[in-house]
Design a protein around this motif. Sequence first.
Motif, PDB file in Angstrom:
ATOM      1  N   ARG A 109      -5.499  95.798  23.288  1.00 16.29           N
ATOM      2  CA  ARG A 109      -4.646  96.087  24.458  1.00 16.29           C
ATOM      3  C   ARG A 109      -3.720  94.909  24.762  1.00 16.29           C
ATOM      4  NH1 ARG A 109      -9.313  98.796  25.787  1.00 16.29           N
ATOM      5  NH2 ARG A 109     -10.308  96.960  26.659  1.00 16.29           N
ATOM      6  N   TYR A 110      -4.249  93.693  24.622  1.00 19.58           N
ATOM      7  CA  TYR A 110      -3.415  92.508  24.893  1.00 19.58           C
ATOM      8  C   TYR A 110      -2.224  92.458  23.923  1.00 19.58           C
ATOM      9  CZ  TYR A 110      -2.014  87.607  24.860  1.00 19.58           C
ATOM     10  OH  TYR A 110      -1.284  86.441  24.894  1.00 19.58           O
ATOM     11  N   LEU A 111      -2.474  92.669  22.629  1.00 25.25           N
ATOM     12  CA  LEU A 111      -1.385  92.596  21.644  1.00 25.25           C
ATOM     13  C   LEU A 111      -0.369  93.710  21.898  1.00 25.25           C
ATOM     14  CD1 LEU A 111      -3.437  91.777  18.404  1.00 25.25           C
ATOM     15  CD2 LEU A 111      -2.100  90.190  19.809  1.00 25.25           C
ATOM     16  N   ALA A 112      -0.866  94.924  22.193  1.00 21.24           N
ATOM     17  CA  ALA A 112       0.040  96.054  22.443  1.00 21.24           C
ATOM     18  C   ALA A 112       0.928  95.750  23.644  1.00 21.24           C
ATOM     19  CB  ALA A 112      -0.773  97.328  22.680  1.00 21.24           C
ATOM     20  N   SER A 113       0.325  95.177  24.702  1.00 19.75           N
ATOM     21  CA  SER A 113       1.120  94.959  25.905  1.00 19.75           C
ATOM     22  C   SER A 113       2.019  93.723  25.779  1.00 19.75           C
ATOM     23  CB  SER A 113       0.194  94.928  27.121  1.00 19.75           C
ATOM     24  OG  SER A 113       0.038  93.670  27.620  1.00 19.75           O
ATOM     25  N   ARG A 114       1.535  92.668  25.111  1.00 24.06           N
ATOM     26  CA  ARG A 114       2.367  91.454  24.984  1.00 24.06           C
ATOM     27  C   ARG A 114       3.557  91.668  24.047  1.00 24.06           C
ATOM     28  NH1 ARG A 114       0.471  85.334  22.996  1.00 24.06           N
ATOM     29  NH2 ARG A 114       2.493  84.754  22.148  1.00 24.06           N
ATOM     30  N   PHE A 115       3.325  92.375  22.925  1.00 24.38           N
ATOM     31  CA  PHE A 115       4.378  92.459  21.900  1.00 24.38           C
ATOM     32  C   PHE A 115       5.079  93.818  21.851  1.00 24.38           C
ATOM     33  CE2 PHE A 115       1.502  89.133  20.302  1.00 24.38           C
ATOM     34  CZ  PHE A 115       2.404  88.100  20.089  1.00 24.38           C
ATOM     35  N   GLY A 116       4.605  94.799  22.649  1.00 28.76           N
ATOM     36  CA  GLY A 116       5.219  96.130  22.575  1.00 28.76           C
ATOM     37  C   GLY A 116       4.965  96.774  21.229  1.00 28.76           C
ATOM     38  N   CYS A 117       3.747  96.590  20.703  1.00 27.67           N
ATOM     39  CA  CYS A 117       3.422  97.202  19.410  1.00 27.67           C
ATOM     40  C   CYS A 117       2.327  98.247  19.609  1.00 27.67           C
ATOM     41  CB  CYS A 117       2.982  96.134  18.413  1.00 27.67           C
ATOM     42  SG  CYS A 117       1.598  95.159  18.960  1.00 27.67           S
ATOM     43  N   ARG A 118       1.964  98.935  18.496  1.00 23.08           N
ATOM     44  CA  ARG A 118       0.863  99.896  18.544  1.00 23.08           C
ATOM     45  C   ARG A 118      -0.322  99.271  17.806  1.00 23.08           C
ATOM     46  NH1 ARG A 118      -0.696 105.542  18.249  1.00 23.08           N
ATOM     47  NH2 ARG A 118      -2.564 105.449  16.955  1.00 23.08           N
ATOM     48  N   VAL A 119      -1.523  99.477  18.321  1.00 23.47           N
ATOM     49  CA  VAL A 119      -2.702  98.923  17.655  1.00 23.47           C
ATOM     50  C   VAL A 119      -3.742 100.016  17.467  1.00 23.47           C
ATOM     51  CG1 VAL A 119      -4.436  97.094  17.613  1.00 23.47           C
ATOM     52  CG2 VAL A 119      -2.284  96.714  18.839  1.00 23.47           C
ATOM     53  N   ASP A 120      -4.172 100.183  16.216  1.00 24.81           N
ATOM     54  CA  ASP A 120      -5.295 101.071  15.895  1.00 24.81           C
ATOM     55  C   ASP A 120      -6.523 100.203  15.696  1.00 24.81           C
ATOM     56  OD1 ASP A 120      -2.757 102.551  14.667  1.00 24.81           O
ATOM     57  OD2 ASP A 120      -4.311 104.037  15.089  1.00 24.81           O
ATOM     58  N   GLY A 121      -7.619 100.609  16.307  1.00 22.40           N
ATOM     59  CA  GLY A 121      -8.859  99.847  16.152  1.00 22.40           C
ATOM     60  C   GLY A 121      -9.931 100.686  15.498  1.00 22.40           C
ATOM     61  N   VAL A 122     -10.883  99.993  14.880  1.00 26.91           N
ATOM     62  CA  VAL A 122     -12.059 100.679  14.346  1.00 26.91           C
ATOM     63  C   VAL A 122     -13.263  99.805  14.665  1.00 26.91           C
ATOM     64  CG1 VAL A 122     -11.822  99.660  12.020  1.00 26.91           C
ATOM     65  CG2 VAL A 122     -13.057 101.805  12.303  1.00 26.91           C
ATOM     66  N   ASP A 123     -14.374 100.449  15.055  1.00 27.20           N
ATOM     67  CA  ASP A 123     -15.590  99.683  15.328  1.00 27.20           C
ATOM     68  C   ASP A 123     -16.802 100.555  15.014  1.00 27.20           C
ATOM     69  OD1 ASP A 123     -16.120  96.900  17.045  1.00 27.20           O
ATOM     70  OD2 ASP A 123     -17.824  98.283  17.008  1.00 27.20           O
ATOM     71  N   ILE A 124     -17.870  99.874  14.613  1.00 24.75           N
ATOM     72  CA  ILE A 124     -19.073 100.552  14.149  1.00 24.75           C
ATOM     73  C   ILE A 124     -20.011 100.926  15.307  1.00 24.75           C
ATOM     74  CG2 ILE A 124     -20.677  98.608  13.795  1.00 24.75           C
ATOM     75  CD1 ILE A 124     -20.888  99.536  10.870  1.00 24.75           C
ATOM     76  N   THR A 125     -19.729 100.407  16.512  1.00 25.93           N
ATOM     77  CA  THR A 125     -20.621 100.598  17.663  1.00 25.93           C
ATOM     78  C   THR A 125     -20.052 101.662  18.600  1.00 25.93           C
ATOM     79  OG1 THR A 125     -21.333  98.301  17.467  1.00 25.93           O
ATOM     80  CG2 THR A 125     -21.753  99.372  19.573  1.00 25.93           C
ATOM     81  N   GLU A 126     -20.705 102.822  18.649  1.00 23.79           N
ATOM     82  CA  GLU A 126     -20.141 103.964  19.371  1.00 23.79           C
ATOM     83  C   GLU A 126     -19.900 103.688  20.866  1.00 23.79           C
ATOM     84  OE1 GLU A 126     -22.083 107.631  18.527  1.00 23.79           O
ATOM     85  OE2 GLU A 126     -20.341 108.752  19.236  1.00 23.79           O
ATOM     86  N   PRO A 127     -20.850 103.057  21.590  1.00 20.01           N
ATOM     87  CA  PRO A 127     -20.566 102.802  23.006  1.00 20.01           C
ATOM     88  C   PRO A 127     -19.343 101.903  23.214  1.00 20.01           C
ATOM     89  CG  PRO A 127     -22.908 102.467  22.530  1.00 20.01           C
ATOM     90  CD  PRO A 127     -22.226 102.632  21.207  1.00 20.01           C
ATOM     91  N   PHE A 128     -19.046 101.044  22.235  1.00 21.56           N
ATOM     92  CA  PHE A 128     -17.842 100.209  22.341  1.00 21.56           C
ATOM     93  C   PHE A 128     -16.582 101.062  22.147  1.00 21.56           C
ATOM     94  CE2 PHE A 128     -19.633  95.730  21.106  1.00 21.56           C
ATOM     95  CZ  PHE A 128     -20.418  95.741  22.249  1.00 21.56           C
ATOM     96  N   VAL A 129     -16.652 101.989  21.202  1.00 27.83           N
ATOM     97  CA  VAL A 129     -15.488 102.845  20.930  1.00 27.83           C
ATOM     98  C   VAL A 129     -15.179 103.690  22.171  1.00 27.83           C
ATOM     99  CG1 VAL A 129     -14.666 104.772  19.505  1.00 27.83           C
ATOM    100  CG2 VAL A 129     -15.930 102.870  18.455  1.00 27.83           C
ATOM    101  N   GLN A 130     -16.237 104.241  22.783  1.00 24.19           N
ATOM    102  CA  GLN A 130     -16.032 105.051  23.996  1.00 24.19           C
ATOM    103  C   GLN A 130     -15.442 104.193  25.117  1.00 24.19           C
ATOM    104  OE1 GLN A 130     -20.016 106.452  24.462  1.00 24.19           O
ATOM    105  NE2 GLN A 130     -19.728 108.156  23.045  1.00 24.19           N
ATOM    106  N   ALA A 131     -16.015 102.999  25.301  1.00 23.93           N
ATOM    107  CA  ALA A 131     -15.509 102.108  26.363  1.00 23.93           C
ATOM    108  C   ALA A 131     -14.059 101.718  26.069  1.00 23.93           C
ATOM    109  CB  ALA A 131     -16.386 100.863  26.460  1.00 23.93           C
ATOM    110  N   ALA A 132     -13.771 101.394  24.808  1.00 25.46           N
ATOM    111  CA  ALA A 132     -12.414 100.951  24.436  1.00 25.46           C
ATOM    112  C   ALA A 132     -11.384 102.021  24.802  1.00 25.46           C
ATOM    113  CB  ALA A 132     -12.356 100.642  22.938  1.00 25.46           C
ATOM    114  N   ASN A 133     -11.668 103.261  24.432  1.00 30.92           N
ATOM    115  CA  ASN A 133     -10.664 104.306  24.669  1.00 30.92           C
ATOM    116  C   ASN A 133     -10.499 104.613  26.160  1.00 30.92           C
ATOM    117  OD1 ASN A 133      -9.697 104.656  22.046  1.00 30.92           O
ATOM    118  ND2 ASN A 133     -11.504 105.854  21.489  1.00 30.92           N
TER     119      ASN A 133
END
Length: 274
Positions: free
Chosen positions: A78-102
């Motif tokens: 989120r920081y990179l997307a907001s600072r640079f005006g870019c798009r960021v795709d993330g991947v993570d192996i921990t499901e509760p983190f993925v839910q929290a992230a989105n």
Amino acid sequence: MSESVARQWGEGDVLARILDAAQASGLSPDRLTVESLAPVDHFHARGFAATRDLADVLPIKPGDRLVDIGCGVGGPARYLASRFGCRVDGVDITEPFVQAANRLSELTGLADRVAVRLGDGQSLPWPDATFDGGLSQHVTMNVPDRARFFAEAFRVLRPGAFFALTEHGLGTGEAPHHPVPWSDDGRHEYLMRPEDTVDHLQAAGFRDIDLTETGDTYLQGYRAVMALAEKGELPRLGVHILLGSSAPAKTRNAARNIEEGRTRPIQIVCRKPA
Ligand SMILES: C[S@@+](CC[C@H](N)C(=O)[O-])C[C@H]1O[C@@H](n2cnc3c(N)ncnc32)[C@H](O)[C@@H]1O
């Protein structure tokens, strides 16, 4: 393997823990920002300061598409997307983190530019040459197959793209003390000497490999957290709520390991040849 690694990082309702702590520190859930979440959602040594310092040396342009491998609850994305005006795709192996992230990306108004998927960095869910740059902060300590992890990062990057990595490398001292944030007792820990990490990056095809030793700055960060904890002055919102009840022991051991040369933290920035 992947389930045990995920259990190491985040069990239960991670999002609820973050939102409760945010509320307890006076933040309204419908007014969360990239800045107000920064104390909790940059889940690595030195937290937000380390992401900011890394971002300062990365050649990111507005409109770029980046990948964050092992993105956690998505603060760096989120920081990179907001600072640079870019798009960021993330991947993570921990499901509760993925839910929290989105959900946190929705709450901060960034859901159209930051999307996180459940997956393993050793087998990325994107076609070849998708991204203008990639990063992976404090993930590889749990990755058994470095060659595959780096080959996958290389594959999804476009020619000329950067790749940035931070990790606790293996030192020359005795075996690390545990628990540490990435392992309670040494299981699922795959630390590598920085020289071997560089060799693996080269073997994957990366070039212009620039390595910075980060042990001293990490130590300063850990000591500052330990001093606050000793005085009972840790802020309500902090990564300790993600580390759980063993947060004090994990922090202390992470610091001792560096002091005693058992681990050797590094930051690497490199490039896929144009
Ligand atoms: C210390 S956290 C760092 C999170 C994030 N990079 C950040 O800096 O805020 C380590 C993360 O790596 C993730 N992870 C570990 N092994 C992984 C793998 N093989 N593939 C994807 N994610 C992984 C964990 O689930 C956890 O979210």
